[in-house]
Each structure stands twice: as structure tokens, then as C-alpha cells.
Design an enzyme around this catalytic site. Sequence first.
Site, PDB file in Angstrom:
ATOM      1  CD  GLU A 314      -2.615  -0.548  -0.078  1.00 18.82           C
ATOM      2  OE1 GLU A 314      -2.984   0.087  -0.248  1.00 18.82           O
ATOM      3  OE2 GLU A 314      -3.789  -1.268   0.133  1.00 18.82           O
TER       4      GLU A 314
HETATM    5  C1  BLG Z   1     -10.435   0.845  -1.349  1.00 21.50           C
HETATM    6  C2  BLG Z   1     -11.680  -0.175   0.458  1.00 21.50           C
HETATM    7  C3  BLG Z   1     -12.927  -1.242   0.100  1.00 21.50           C
HETATM    8  C4  BLG Z   1     -12.801  -0.075  -0.786  1.00 21.50           C
HETATM    9  C5  BLG Z   1     -12.843  -0.334  -1.910  1.00 21.50           C
HETATM   10  O1  BLG Z   1     -11.532   0.662  -2.020  1.00 21.50           O
HETATM   11  O2  BLG Z   1      -9.593   0.973  -1.177  1.00 21.50           O
HETATM   12  N1  BLG Z   1      -9.831  -0.396   1.220  1.00 21.50           N
HETATM   13  C6  BLG Z   1      -9.373  -0.123   2.035  1.00 21.50           C
HETATM   14  O3  BLG Z   1     -10.252   1.181   2.216  1.00 21.50           O
HETATM   15  C7  BLG Z   1      -8.454  -0.416   2.699  1.00 21.50           C
HETATM   16  O4  BLG Z   1     -13.155  -0.897   1.232  1.00 21.50           O
HETATM   17  O5  BLG Z   1     -14.403  -1.362  -0.979  1.00 21.50           O
HETATM   18  S1  BLG Z   1     -15.817  -0.691  -0.574  1.00 21.50           S
HETATM   19  O6  BLG Z   1     -16.309   0.399   0.585  1.00 21.50           O
HETATM   20  O7  BLG Z   1     -16.696  -2.256  -0.306  1.00 21.50           O
HETATM   21  O8  BLG Z   1     -16.416   0.502  -2.231  1.00 21.50           O
HETATM   22  C8  BLG Z   1     -13.158  -0.272  -3.454  1.00 21.50           C
HETATM   23  O9  BLG Z   1     -14.109   1.827  -3.688  1.00 21.50           O
HETATM   24  C9  BLG Z   1      -7.017   1.137  -1.527  1.00 21.50           C
HETATM   25  C10 BLG Z   1      -8.502   0.776  -2.092  1.00 21.50           C
HETATM   26  C11 BLG Z   1      -8.173   1.516  -2.943  1.00 21.50           C
HETATM   27  C12 BLG Z   1      -7.237   1.302  -3.493  1.00 21.50           C
HETATM   28  N2  BLG Z   1      -6.033   1.155  -2.398  1.00 21.50           N
HETATM   29  C13 BLG Z   1      -6.904  -0.239  -0.632  1.00 21.50           C
HETATM   30  O10 BLG Z   1      -6.003  -1.315  -1.407  1.00 21.50           O
HETATM   31  C14 BLG Z   1      -6.705   2.577  -4.123  1.00 21.50           C
HETATM   32  O11 BLG Z   1      -6.064   4.177  -3.164  1.00 21.50           O
HETATM   33  N3  BLG Z   1      -6.600   3.176  -5.548  1.00 21.50           N
HETATM   34  C15 BLG Z   1      -5.968   4.223  -6.120  1.00 21.50           C
HETATM   35  C16 BLG Z   1      -4.692   4.095  -6.941  1.00 21.50           C
HETATM   36  S2  BLG Z   1      -4.327   5.084  -7.608  1.00 21.50           S
HETATM   37  O12 BLG Z   1      -3.533   6.189  -7.149  1.00 21.50           O
HETATM   38  O13 BLG Z   1      -5.103   5.872  -7.952  1.00 21.50           O
HETATM   39  O14 BLG Z   1      -3.422   4.683  -8.484  1.00 21.50           O
END
Ligand code: BLG
Length: 492
Positions: A314
Site C-alpha cells: 500500500e
Molecule cells: C478500497 C477500500 C475498500 C473499498 C474499495 O476501495 O481502497 N479499502 C480500504 O479502504 C482499505 O473498502 O471497497 S468498498 O468499501 O466496498 O467500496 C473500493 O472502493 C485501497 C483501495 C483503493 C486503492 N487502495 C486499499 O487497497 C487505491 O488507492 N487505488 C487507487 C490507486 S491510484 O492512486 O489511483 O493509482
Amino acid sequence: MHSLTLAPIRCLLLSCAASLLIALNGCGKPPTTLERIQEQGTLHVITRNSPSTYFRDRNGDTGFEYELVRHFAKQLGVELKIDTADNIDQLFSSLGTENGPVLAAAGLVSSPERLTTARFSDPYLDVSSQIIYHQKNPRPKQAKDLIGKSVLALKGSIHEDNLKTLKKDYPELDYAVSDQVESVDLLRMVDEQQIDLTLVNSNQVAMNQVYFPNIRVGFTLQSHHQLSWAVAAGDDVSLLNEINRFLDSAKQSGLLQRLTERYYGHVDTLGYVGAYAFARHLQQRLPNYETAFRDAAKEHAVDWRLLAAMGYQESHWLPTATSKTGVRGLMMLTQRTAQAMGVKDRLNPKQSIQGGARYIALLISQLPESIYPADRIWFALAAYNVGMGHLDDARKLTAAEGLNPNKWLDVKTILPRLAQKQWYSKTRYGYARGGEPVHFVNNIRRYYDILTWVTQPQIEGTNIISGTTHVPGVEPQDNNTAPADPAVILPK
Ligand code: BLG
């Protein structure tokens, strides 16, 4: 005529006098090694306790060699018995002794000297012998660059043979060997500048590059040699033939490739820069958060190394990390998830770790029972990243495709479809960047594997994160230099 009729009678008398074992195996014919193994129901193997051969991890015994012999024992339908040798000489001398091991599996290379006591199987891995130096020092590029440097290698190894040969051409070359260390210790000693150079096999470098940020490959001394298993020398080739048949089938079935990827594929997955960075962060950042990971893991009944692997994926263990989408903190919680998990300040690393731990534990408990137990953790991680709703959609698409929605290997091939309209238009939760959780889980598995063995006291006296390495018994090969103190405690 006589001989024909008398032969069975003579044979019967002889077999009566002989042991039951011999009688069972036909007239006067002692059982072959393979028959003995099958009769006893045990394959007795000798190996070495090292990261590239055999060690313990979160699931118990593991290691490249261990996994391979385990499959072999399974194919033979017998139990596996593992012994470990303290050094290579001991390993060879125990082969074929009464009640001793029948097979040595320890990243061995055939040599004329070894052929006097052992027979070698067909090769299962091509490796090269690499000169390792510290990145702050000038890179050695050829054999003569070893002169004047402290060089330490494993006693009884192919590298010792290489150095011996080299010394004939370069008499000024000094080196030492030790049978009290493992390759991983030698790499650590270079990393900590206890010695200038060492020689190890390329597979060991590939496995260890992620732990030692300062080690680099200078050059390849012997470009190609092959690892194989060894059995006792002699005319009985029954076991050897069976081994060769097994190794051939392991190549055909992809088993060897899978094991090679799992144990030696770290650098291929992370890239060299990623591997150096991981090793640096392991030393410089993880110690700041190890207690928080352990505490949160205990509270939520998950493995702390899994949480640490998630944290690395992360944020590279940076508490101030922020994604393009505004997700923040060491465990990258969305605002909504943070709130649901009772996290007030996402940038507070302790709170972030607590929140992440609580969330992953919750997701594990919410997964349907039908998901394979060994795969539950990968499904939960995918949900952590993409959300349970989208994961559920992907499982439905997986089933519709005739694949198994309870098997991670199947679902991960379908997840990327959530980003394609033809597929997501048929789902309940719609579009998602379905490739992201696949990548996310793959990386975490890799970090988790690395962290798992790094934190094992698998080699006596060595703990890569927080321990010290005790390196006694260095034997100088030349009177002039002793590259390492015979009993040094390496500082951490
Ligand atoms: C996750 C959330 C989930 C959520 C999903 O997104 O975040 N997890 C956490 O907060 C730990 O709870 O599921 S939901 O509640 O059912 O909607 C979907 O919305 C986080 C993710 C998103 C991802 N990292 C943890 O893995 C992230 O930051 N992606 C963006 C990448 S970038 O910067 O755009 O490249």
C-alpha cells in the site's frame, strides 16, 4: 536336466536361510534401493537448512529442495524423512550409510571429486557462480580483481573448487572457506562489509537480493553449472533411474518452473530496483512499525507478516502516503472504510495499521464458506482493494464462464473483465479496475513469502531483520590473510 530340477530346491534351501526380505525379493537377490524404500515406506533425504533448500515458514516445512523431494516421495507413495547436514562434507559422507539417507537434495553440483562417493541425477536447475561485492566498492569485473580482497566461500562447495583453480593462475589470490556458514551468511557479510567478496550460486543471489540492499553481482565466474540430486555411488541405479523419471515429469508438468518462480522469482517480480528498495525498506522502515503490526495482528487473529506485506504494497511503509484518489496512510484506507473501522487519523501509522487489520479480519469473516480455505486470504485481500461487491461480481462471472468461483486461480483470470463494458454491464456493481486487485494480491503474496522466511530463525544464530549472525570457524586457506575473524558477532 538335473540342474533344471535341482535349481529350485537349492534355491528354496538358500532362501530359507536368508532373511525374509531376500526371500520376498526372489531367489538370493537382495532388494534394490528403490524396493527397500517402497518396503520401508520412507524416503530418507538429507539436505541443508538454508533459505534456498529447506526451512520452516508459516505453513511448516518449506524450501525449493524440500518441495521437490516432497513431490517425489508422494509419487513413490512413501513418507518423507528429512535430515539436515551441518556442512557439505557431512552431507556426502552420510549418503548410503546404514539406516542413513539415500538421497541428498541440497543444491548440489557434480564434480570429479564428488563422483567418487556419489552418483548425480539429471540436472533440474541451471545456475552460475557469481562474484558478489558491496555496492560502495568498485565493481570487480574479472578474476584478477579478486587479488588483494578478502574473499570467503563455502567449504566443500563448487565455489571453493573454482577458487582453487583460479589460484593456480593467480598465486597472489587469497581466499578463505568456512563450513560454519551458509550462503545467506556470506551475502550478509558482504552486505555489512565484513568481507569484500564472496561466491555464491545465481539462484541464491536471486533469492537473497531482496534482503540485502548492498549486494551486487560483480561478474559470473563460471557461467554455467547444473544442480542435481545425489545418491550413493555403486551399481544400484534403481533409485537414480526413478529420480530421473520424476525430474523429467516435473519438467513436463511445470512443477519445476513453478517452484523456481516461487523461490527464485523475487527479482523477476520486483525488478532489480524494486528488490534493492525492498531490502532497504526492510532494514530502515519496517522496524519502526513491527510492534504495531504484531499488536494489531494479535488483536485480530491474523499473521503480522501478512499485515506488513499489505502495508508494503500500500505505502512502502510510509505513513503519509496518499493515492491519486485520496486514499491515505500506511494501510491506504478510504475515508469511508477508515470511519467504519473507527480510525480518526488515517495518517497515524498505529491507527492505520489497526484499521487495516480490523478490516481484513472482517473481510475474511464475511467471505462465503464455499471459498477454498487456502484461498480465503487472497479473496479477502482482493476485497480489501476492490471491495466485496466487485469481488462478488467477478465470482459470478467466473461461474458463468464454467470456472470455479471458489478458487483464486480462476477468479483472478476473470477479475480484469470488470474494466470492460461487455462484461461489467452484466454485473450488479458495474465498472471496477479489476486488474488492480490481481496485481495487489500477487505483490502481497510475494512480500508475504519474503517476510515469512526473513522473520524465521531458520538458520541458527541468524535472524535477518533483527538478529545477529554468528560466524565461527572460518578457515583461512593462506597464511597471509584471514578475511574474517574466526568468531565474530556481526553487528546489526
Ligand atoms: C478500497 C477500500 C475498500 C473499498 C474499495 O476501495 O481502497 N479499502 C480500504 O479502504 C482499505 O473498502 O471497497 S468498498 O468499501 O466496498 O467500496 C473500493 O472502493 C485501497 C483501495 C483503493 C486503492 N487502495 C486499499 O487497497 C487505491 O488507492 N487505488 C487507487 C490507486 S491510484 O492512486 O489511483 O493509482
